[in-house]
Write a protein that holds these residues in place. Structure first.
Motif, mmCIF file in Angstrom:
data_model
loop_
_atom_site.group_PDB
_atom_site.id
_atom_site.type_symbol
_atom_site.label_atom_id
_atom_site.label_comp_id
_atom_site.label_asym_id
_atom_site.label_seq_id
_atom_site.Cartn_x
_atom_site.Cartn_y
_atom_site.Cartn_z
ATOM 1 N N SER A 243 0.959 -1.285 0.132
ATOM 2 C CA SER A 243 0.034 0.091 0.092
ATOM 3 C C SER A 243 0.758 1.349 -0.007
ATOM 4 O O SER A 243 0.345 2.429 0.190
ATOM 5 C CB SER A 243 -0.957 -0.053 1.193
ATOM 6 N N HIS A 244 2.018 1.188 -0.170
ATOM 7 C CA HIS A 244 3.058 2.336 -0.158
ATOM 8 C C HIS A 244 3.001 3.041 -1.368
ATOM 9 O O HIS A 244 4.117 2.732 -2.240
ATOM 10 C CB HIS A 244 4.480 1.940 0.363
ATOM 11 N N VAL A 245 1.905 3.576 -1.787
ATOM 12 C CA VAL A 245 1.885 4.129 -3.247
ATOM 13 C C VAL A 245 2.919 5.106 -3.718
ATOM 14 O O VAL A 245 3.620 5.042 -4.774
ATOM 15 C CB VAL A 245 0.432 4.904 -3.405
ATOM 16 N N HIS A 246 3.370 5.966 -2.587
ATOM 17 C CA HIS A 246 4.129 7.040 -2.868
ATOM 18 C C HIS A 246 5.666 6.438 -3.393
ATOM 19 O O HIS A 246 6.304 6.923 -4.324
ATOM 20 C CB HIS A 246 4.411 7.887 -1.911
ATOM 21 N N ARG A 247 5.913 5.287 -2.584
ATOM 22 C CA ARG A 247 7.273 4.771 -2.624
ATOM 23 C C ARG A 247 7.608 4.070 -4.178
ATOM 24 O O ARG A 247 8.370 4.034 -4.793
ATOM 25 C CB ARG A 247 7.642 3.925 -1.307
ATOM 26 N N ILE A 248 6.458 3.390 -4.231
ATOM 27 C CA ILE A 248 6.293 2.613 -5.363
ATOM 28 C C ILE A 248 6.296 3.504 -6.661
ATOM 29 O O ILE A 248 6.703 3.182 -7.633
ATOM 30 C CB ILE A 248 5.194 1.713 -5.431
#
Length: 281
Positions: A243-248
């Motif tokens: 769920s780590h959208v920004h990192r991905i």
């Protein structure tokens, strides 16, 4: 039972107009966050997450909040308010909804989309109420004002719960990142306004609060990712919460700059990235 103090007796009966808050998980641990608010026989739940097992717990897939306190009281629940879409805050919802499938779930756009996708795998059709920062929603005796906070997943919210007994602010998880990737910062003005009006109880996330210094911005990791992806002679494997959208997104940006292809591995990763893409995150 997994109480830290099993010698304690059950709490006394709640006086009319008094507010009781019981944590069914999330205290002294990173995971299974769940708090139950009770006033005049009605219940409001904030978050319902799982805890992932340690190495010393082989064969255990997930650890759930202790629902014992809710036994025979599922019909008293007015709603579950969700602060954000991380598994330690939403992961136990399928198991709660097995007890009563029509409990109202309140959250932001991305949070509810992740919840709906998860519950679809469990063949549960949830009752959802989308809210935005600044919105006030009355749920039974609970008035809930939602406040924008910055976190490692978009659309995170704090909630100020007002009842006849007073005002409680539950921050959810948050960061004081003044340069977030999506430009959405913690709404300090709203928190100051609520604080000036008077807060009876502040329930604040405290992960790593004992570590001195400041939390670095999410942007600070971009150069390291770019360097690793640019110089690696072969494949690069990046471990991340699904769920780590920004990192991905940072990984995808770096891969595109250096002509690399990206493959998502894992059911949750594929599902969550599809949800984020479809919603424009």
């Amino acid at each position: 039972m997994n109480y830290p103090h099993p010698e304690l007796a059950a709490p006394p009966a709640l006086a009319p107009g008094a507010l009781r808050i019981v944590a069914l998980g999330g205290l002294g641990e990173v995971g299974r966050n769940m708090a139950v608010f009770e006033i005049d026989g009605r219940l409001l739940i904030i978050d319902c997450g799982v805890l992932f097992p340690e190495d010393a717990q082989p064969g255990v897939d997930l650890i759930l909040p202790d629902f014992t306190a809710l036994a025979d009281r599922y019909d008293d629940i007015d709603a579950v308010v969700l602060t954000h879409g991380h598994e330690d805050h939403i992961g136990a919802l399928p198991y709660l909804l097995r007890q009563r499938a029509d409990i109202l779930l309140i959250g932001s756009r991305l949070t509810l989309a992740l919840v709906a996708a998860k519950l679809k795998e469990h063949r549960i059709t949830p009752t959802l109420q989308e809210v935005r920062e600044g919105e006030v929603l009355q749920v039974g005796p609970f008035s809930c004002e939602h406040i924008a906070v910055n976190h490692s997943i978009p659309d995170s919210l704090a909630v100020a719960v007002t009842t006849s007994a007073g005002v409680v602010v539950h921050t959810g998880d948050f960061k004081m990142d003044q340069m977030p990737l999506d430009g959405r910062i913690t709404d300090l003005a709203a928190l100051a306004r609520i604080g000036q009006a008077g807060v009876d109880l502040l329930m604040v996330d405290s992960t790593n609060a004992e570590v001195p210094g400041f939390v670095p911005s999410e942007r600070d990791i971009a150069p390291a990712l770019d360097r690793a992806i640019a110089t690696a002679p072969r494949r690069v494997i990046v471990a991340s919460f699904a769920s780590h959208v920004h990192r991905i997104q940072q990984v995808l940006d770096a891969a595109m700059r250096h002509g690399r292809k990206v493959t998502f591995v894992g059911r949750s990763m594929v599902r969550n990235m599809a949800v984020a893409r479809d919603l424009g995150y």
